[in-house]
Design a protein around this motif. Structure first.
Motif, PDB file in Angstrom:
ATOM      1  N   LEU A  52       2.467   2.372   3.287  1.00 48.04           N
ATOM      2  CA  LEU A  52       3.123   3.061   4.393  1.00 48.04           C
ATOM      3  C   LEU A  52       4.395   2.327   4.809  1.00 48.04           C
ATOM      4  O   LEU A  52       5.424   2.961   5.086  1.00 48.04           O
ATOM      5  N   GLN A  53       4.344   1.007   4.846  1.00 50.43           N
ATOM      6  CA  GLN A  53       5.525   0.229   5.210  1.00 50.43           C
ATOM      7  C   GLN A  53       6.663   0.473   4.214  1.00 50.43           C
ATOM      8  O   GLN A  53       7.823   0.629   4.605  1.00 50.43           O
ATOM      9  N   ARG A  54       6.322   0.529   2.928  1.00 53.74           N
ATOM     10  CA  ARG A  54       7.353   0.744   1.898  1.00 53.74           C
ATOM     11  C   ARG A  54       7.931   2.149   1.998  1.00 53.74           C
ATOM     12  O   ARG A  54       9.152   2.336   1.906  1.00 53.74           O
ATOM     13  N   TRP A  64      -0.690   8.072   3.760  1.00 52.43           N
ATOM     14  CA  TRP A  64      -0.985   6.636   3.803  1.00 52.43           C
ATOM     15  C   TRP A  64      -1.499   6.224   5.183  1.00 52.43           C
ATOM     16  O   TRP A  64      -2.404   5.395   5.303  1.00 52.43           O
ATOM     17  N   ALA A  65      -0.935   6.808   6.247  1.00 49.12           N
ATOM     18  CA  ALA A  65      -1.390   6.475   7.600  1.00 49.12           C
ATOM     19  C   ALA A  65      -2.831   6.924   7.818  1.00 49.12           C
ATOM     20  O   ALA A  65      -3.644   6.198   8.398  1.00 49.12           O
ATOM     21  N   LEU A  66      -3.151   8.122   7.346  1.00 52.13           N
ATOM     22  CA  LEU A  66      -4.522   8.615   7.476  1.00 52.13           C
ATOM     23  C   LEU A  66      -5.500   7.742   6.693  1.00 52.13           C
ATOM     24  O   LEU A  66      -6.589   7.408   7.185  1.00 52.13           O
ATOM     25  N   LEU A  67      -5.112   7.357   5.486  1.00 56.15           N
ATOM     26  CA  LEU A  67      -5.986   6.525   4.656  1.00 56.15           C
ATOM     27  C   LEU A  67      -6.200   5.156   5.305  1.00 56.15           C
ATOM     28  O   LEU A  67      -7.332   4.655   5.362  1.00 56.15           O
ATOM     29  N   ARG A 102       1.351  14.222   1.573  1.00 57.25           N
ATOM     30  CA  ARG A 102       1.660  13.540   0.317  1.00 57.25           C
ATOM     31  C   ARG A 102       2.631  12.379   0.511  1.00 57.25           C
ATOM     32  O   ARG A 102       2.906  11.634  -0.428  1.00 57.25           O
ATOM     33  N   GLY A 103       3.128  12.216   1.737  1.00 54.03           N
ATOM     34  CA  GLY A 103       4.052  11.135   2.040  1.00 54.03           C
ATOM     35  C   GLY A 103       3.463  10.134   3.019  1.00 54.03           C
ATOM     36  O   GLY A 103       2.300   9.734   2.884  1.00 54.03           O
ATOM     37  N   PRO A 104       4.235   9.727   4.027  1.00 51.38           N
ATOM     38  CA  PRO A 104       3.766   8.712   4.972  1.00 51.38           C
ATOM     39  C   PRO A 104       2.469   9.081   5.689  1.00 51.38           C
ATOM     40  O   PRO A 104       1.619   8.218   5.908  1.00 51.38           O
TER      41      PRO A 104
END
Length: 389
Positions: A376-378, A205-208, A200-202
């Protein structure tokens, strides 16, 4: 070169020799058998779905096998039989089923072989880098040689090449060192509650980002050869285009840990990959002249290699050690299985509709990947983004 190094080099050489013909030219063979673009997309999707199904099964098998070469050899043998059964077949449904088994068992070998070779390398028995580099070099050679053979002999030569290569894969897999199973790791149990919080966190976003940018290669993998030949390019030229992408990928991977490339964050690498993907597929969809097309193939360093390094770097830097292997497996299943299967299926319809313009549909997953990279950067910039170890 010691005996074990030669055996692994022979296996990786045989595997990538076969892959170098199968990956770009299997759709050309299907088209030569009278299969429609829509069905080619679905057959491709079945192959990618097969990889998603077999990966966890093969990994579990490898963990329990008394000899590490056994599952690799068994998968190689099943893949050979499935490839050979393609030869007398021209109907879509049987080809879809065969493609599922062939791709699942063929591609299912490589994570097991990579892990086996890496363990042998850490034990000081073989040099992993040169062995895998040899496979990449043979892949490039296969791109050229299979393309030239197609120009001389027509599309039927593709599966003859693939089946012949698969025979060598079986033989070389059988001659791999026996290998001992990896020791069970009882102290590194996964906390699935914590893992859910990471998704649910970083990690999410990395997987997506990784899955969407890698999945955007779907049209390229299944319809680039057909589309470029339709434009008037020879099969040898198609092989040269593919080889160009692989060579620039190798160069990027070689330099990825140095200079500016070594300082880029995972999110930045994903963003570079996504922007390169949007430009690459958007411009390729316009059917540019051959010199421009070769230039666009250089973007493979961004669309594939930067994205690959981005997730690898994220897993190592941002995940607890006990989760690293799991997130790598999930990433592979999503990007090389689920998303790629969807992209292949959709690509068939878009190629039938707009031909080479279908490359443009891959801008959509690329753009989603860019949004995920920015998110992910944010999230990564927050002081508390690190995992709970």
């Amino acid at each position: 070169m010691n005996t074990n190094t030669f055996r692994f080099a022979a296996y990786f050489g045989a595997f990538y020799l076969t892959l170098g013909a199968f990956l770009p030219y299997f759709p050309v063979w299907l088209e030569g058998r009278g299969i429609s673009a829509e069905w080619i997309g679905w057959i491709g999707a079945a192959g990618y779905a097969g990889r998603f199904i077999i990966s966890p099964i093969a990994a579990r098998w490898s963990d329990k096998a008394p000899l590490q070469r056994q599952p690799i050899w068994a998968l190689a043998l099943i893949a050979l039989i499935a490839f050979a059964m393609h030869l007398p077949t021209s109907s879509p449904w049987p080809l879809l089923i065969l493609a599922l088994f062939a791709s699942a068992c063929f591609f299912g070998q490589i994570p097991l072989a990579d892990a086996f070779a890496m363990r042998e390398s850490r034990a000081g028995k073989i040099p992993f880098g040169p062995v895998r580099a040899f496979g990449s070099a043979v892949f490039v050679l296969a791109n050229f040689s299979a393309g030239a053979l197609l120009d001389l002999s027509g599309s039927e030569s593709v599966m003859v090449f693939v089946v012949t290569g698969a025979v060598f894969v079986v033989i070389s897999a059988f001659t791999l060192p026996k290998g001992e199973p990896p020791a069970p790791d009882t102290d590194r149990k996964i906390d699935w509650v914590q893992f859910g919080r990471l998704v649910r966190g970083p990690l999410g976003w990395a997987l997506l980002a990784s899955a969407c940018i890698q999945g955007a290669h779907g049209f390229y993998y299944y319809f680039s050869a057909i589309a470029w030949v339709e434009q008037g390019h020879s099969q040898f030229t198609v092989g040269a285009l593919w080889a160009t992408g692989v060579m620039i990928e190798i160069a990027f991977l070689w330099w990825s840990g140095k200079g500016l490339l070594g300082r880029l964050t995972p999110a930045q690498l994903f963003a570079v990959g996504a922007i390169g993907s949007i430009l690459r597929w958007g411009l390729t969809s316009l059917g540019p002249p051959l010199p421009v097309l070769f230039g666009l193939q250089l973007f493979h360093a961004l669309t594939y290699a930067a994205t690959y390094i981005g997730f690898l770097r994220f897993a190592v830097e941002s995940m607890p050690d006990r989760h690293t292997a799991t997130v790598q497996a999930i990433n592979s299943a999503l990007s090389g299985g689920v998303i790629m299967a969807l992209a292949a299926a959709v690509s068939g319809y878009f190629y039938a509709w707009v031909g080479i313009g279908g490359f443009a549909i891959m801008i959509i997953p690329s753009a989603i990947g860019l949004v995920a990279a920015i998110a992910l950067q944010r999230v990564s910039a927050l002081p508390h983004h690190k995992e709970i170890d």
